[in-house]
Design a protein around this motif. Sequence first.
Motif, mmCIF file in Angstrom:
data_model
loop_
_atom_site.group_PDB
_atom_site.id
_atom_site.type_symbol
_atom_site.label_atom_id
_atom_site.label_comp_id
_atom_site.label_asym_id
_atom_site.label_seq_id
_atom_site.Cartn_x
_atom_site.Cartn_y
_atom_site.Cartn_z
ATOM 1 N N GLY A 15 0.805 -1.214 0.000
ATOM 2 C CA GLY A 15 0.000 0.000 0.000
ATOM 3 C C GLY A 15 0.833 1.257 0.000
ATOM 4 O O GLY A 15 2.038 1.238 0.310
ATOM 5 N N HIS A 16 0.173 2.345 -0.366
ATOM 6 C CA HIS A 16 0.809 3.653 -0.426
ATOM 7 C C HIS A 16 0.383 4.497 0.777
ATOM 8 O O HIS A 16 -0.794 4.547 1.133
ATOM 9 C CB HIS A 16 0.389 4.392 -1.700
ATOM 10 C CG HIS A 16 0.785 3.692 -2.955
ATOM 11 N ND1 HIS A 16 2.002 3.877 -3.564
ATOM 12 C CD2 HIS A 16 0.112 2.800 -3.727
ATOM 13 C CE1 HIS A 16 2.065 3.134 -4.653
ATOM 14 N NE2 HIS A 16 0.935 2.475 -4.780
ATOM 15 N N LEU A 17 1.345 5.148 1.387
ATOM 16 C CA LEU A 17 1.085 6.103 2.456
ATOM 17 C C LEU A 17 1.869 7.376 2.162
ATOM 18 O O LEU A 17 2.803 7.378 1.376
ATOM 19 C CB LEU A 17 1.523 5.538 3.813
ATOM 20 C CG LEU A 17 0.856 4.249 4.299
ATOM 21 C CD1 LEU A 17 1.501 3.790 5.597
ATOM 22 C CD2 LEU A 17 -0.640 4.458 4.500
ATOM 23 N N GLN A 18 1.477 8.450 2.827
ATOM 24 C CA GLN A 18 2.264 9.685 2.761
ATOM 25 C C GLN A 18 2.486 10.139 4.208
ATOM 26 O O GLN A 18 1.864 11.069 4.682
ATOM 27 C CB GLN A 18 1.571 10.768 1.933
ATOM 28 C CG GLN A 18 2.510 11.914 1.557
ATOM 29 C CD GLN A 18 2.167 12.556 0.232
ATOM 30 O OE1 GLN A 18 1.575 11.916 -0.626
ATOM 31 N NE2 GLN A 18 2.542 13.805 0.054
ATOM 32 N N PRO A 19 3.377 9.418 4.904
ATOM 33 C CA PRO A 19 3.476 9.563 6.363
ATOM 34 C C PRO A 19 3.995 10.920 6.795
ATOM 35 O O PRO A 19 4.772 11.577 6.098
ATOM 36 C CB PRO A 19 4.452 8.447 6.748
ATOM 37 C CG PRO A 19 5.303 8.265 5.530
ATOM 38 C CD PRO A 19 4.375 8.476 4.376
ATOM 39 N N VAL A 20 3.561 11.302 7.991
ATOM 40 C CA VAL A 20 3.880 12.620 8.543
ATOM 41 C C VAL A 20 4.542 12.450 9.906
ATOM 42 O O VAL A 20 4.314 11.459 10.608
ATOM 43 C CB VAL A 20 2.595 13.471 8.657
ATOM 44 C CG1 VAL A 20 1.633 12.882 9.681
ATOM 45 C CG2 VAL A 20 2.907 14.926 8.972
ATOM 46 N N ALA A 21 5.367 13.407 10.272
ATOM 47 C CA ALA A 21 6.045 13.369 11.570
ATOM 48 C C ALA A 21 5.078 13.749 12.690
ATOM 49 O O ALA A 21 4.320 14.717 12.569
ATOM 50 C CB ALA A 21 7.231 14.324 11.571
ATOM 51 N N VAL A 22 5.123 12.987 13.764
ATOM 52 C CA VAL A 22 4.265 13.280 14.921
ATOM 53 C C VAL A 22 4.517 14.690 15.453
ATOM 54 O O VAL A 22 3.587 15.375 15.884
ATOM 55 C CB VAL A 22 4.500 12.240 16.038
ATOM 56 C CG1 VAL A 22 3.859 12.678 17.339
ATOM 57 C CG2 VAL A 22 3.937 10.894 15.621
ATOM 58 N N SER A 23 5.763 15.125 15.418
ATOM 59 C CA SER A 23 6.075 16.466 15.929
ATOM 60 C C SER A 23 5.330 17.540 15.148
ATOM 61 O O SER A 23 4.874 18.544 15.726
ATOM 62 C CB SER A 23 7.585 16.722 15.860
ATOM 63 O OG SER A 23 8.061 16.649 14.524
ATOM 64 N N GLU A 24 5.169 17.337 13.838
ATOM 65 C CA GLU A 24 4.453 18.325 13.030
ATOM 66 C C GLU A 24 2.955 18.277 13.292
ATOM 67 O O GLU A 24 2.277 19.314 13.275
ATOM 68 C CB GLU A 24 4.768 18.105 11.550
ATOM 69 C CG GLU A 24 6.230 18.397 11.225
ATOM 70 C CD GLU A 24 6.547 18.308 9.746
ATOM 71 O OE1 GLU A 24 6.875 19.343 9.154
ATOM 72 O OE2 GLU A 24 6.474 17.188 9.195
ATOM 73 N N VAL A 25 2.430 17.080 13.556
ATOM 74 C CA VAL A 25 1.020 16.959 13.928
ATOM 75 C C VAL A 25 0.776 17.641 15.274
ATOM 76 O O VAL A 25 -0.211 18.368 15.452
ATOM 77 C CB VAL A 25 0.606 15.482 13.989
ATOM 78 C CG1 VAL A 25 -0.824 15.337 14.519
ATOM 79 C CG2 VAL A 25 0.725 14.842 12.613
ATOM 80 N N ALA A 26 1.684 17.418 16.224
ATOM 81 C CA ALA A 26 1.540 18.039 17.542
ATOM 82 C C ALA A 26 1.569 19.563 17.437
ATOM 83 O O ALA A 26 0.782 20.257 18.099
ATOM 84 C CB ALA A 26 2.647 17.552 18.472
ATOM 85 N N THR A 27 2.459 20.080 16.613
ATOM 86 C CA THR A 27 2.517 21.532 16.414
ATOM 87 C C THR A 27 1.194 22.058 15.888
ATOM 88 O O THR A 27 0.665 23.072 16.367
ATOM 89 C CB THR A 27 3.648 21.891 15.433
ATOM 90 O OG1 THR A 27 4.899 21.532 16.011
ATOM 91 C CG2 THR A 27 3.649 23.377 15.114
#
Length: 244
Positions: free
Chosen positions: A154-166
């Motif tokens: 499968g395809h994902l476009q993962p993101v950093a948790v630190s950026e989500v928290a910000t």
Amino acid sequence: MRIAVAGATGTAGAAVVAQARERGHQVVELTRAAGVDLVSGAGLDALLPGADAVVDLANTTTTSAAKSHAFFTAVTTGLLAAEARHGVGHHVALSIVGIDEVAAGYYAGKHAQESAIASGPVPWSLLRATQFHEFAEQSLGFAKAGRVSMVPFGHLQPVAVSEVATALVDLVEAGPSGRVQDLRGPRRELLVEMAKKVAARRGTGQRVIGVPMPGGYGHAMRSGVLCGNNKARTGTITFEEWLG
């Protein structure tokens, strides 16, 4: 501000707690250690008085639609009712990019959560984000046989948790904003290749084999809808940077 965080010890919750404190906010952790049961609502009335906002990052690990729906409905409605009792003016929640295309399994609960928030008594903000970089490591444990891990294609476009928290702490500070722009990572990745890189980094000799995942979630992963679209805000931290 006084910010209460549900799911404060989880991956996203711990990052939100750290960033909120770095910005000078007072954080109240709604955890079992603090005497809180989010499903029953026990302990909330002792900790929510005086809170300006609640960030809901409570989570459960299940592939059952019924269990996921029951968990998220109970937690969300319980939090909202307690917030309304104590005059909390802002409910902030994190959901997942692409769930409109997947109504089954775990995502059924996220749909229920979003619906409860939108129809609830407390002004709200909702951020949808793609899977975290950490999902690659978690995938190694989905289906194991000795040193062999079977990981879905499968395809994902993962993101950093630190950026989500910000983004979440920004929302707390901005006030109720409704559903905001989705957040995704900077690059599309293949989950199997991500898992192989994590296994190599571990150095444990774990072998990763890609397998097709049945059902709606498997189809969504293969189709790329979980990667988000060009209307989403894009983070900057790549998977390789996170892995390093």
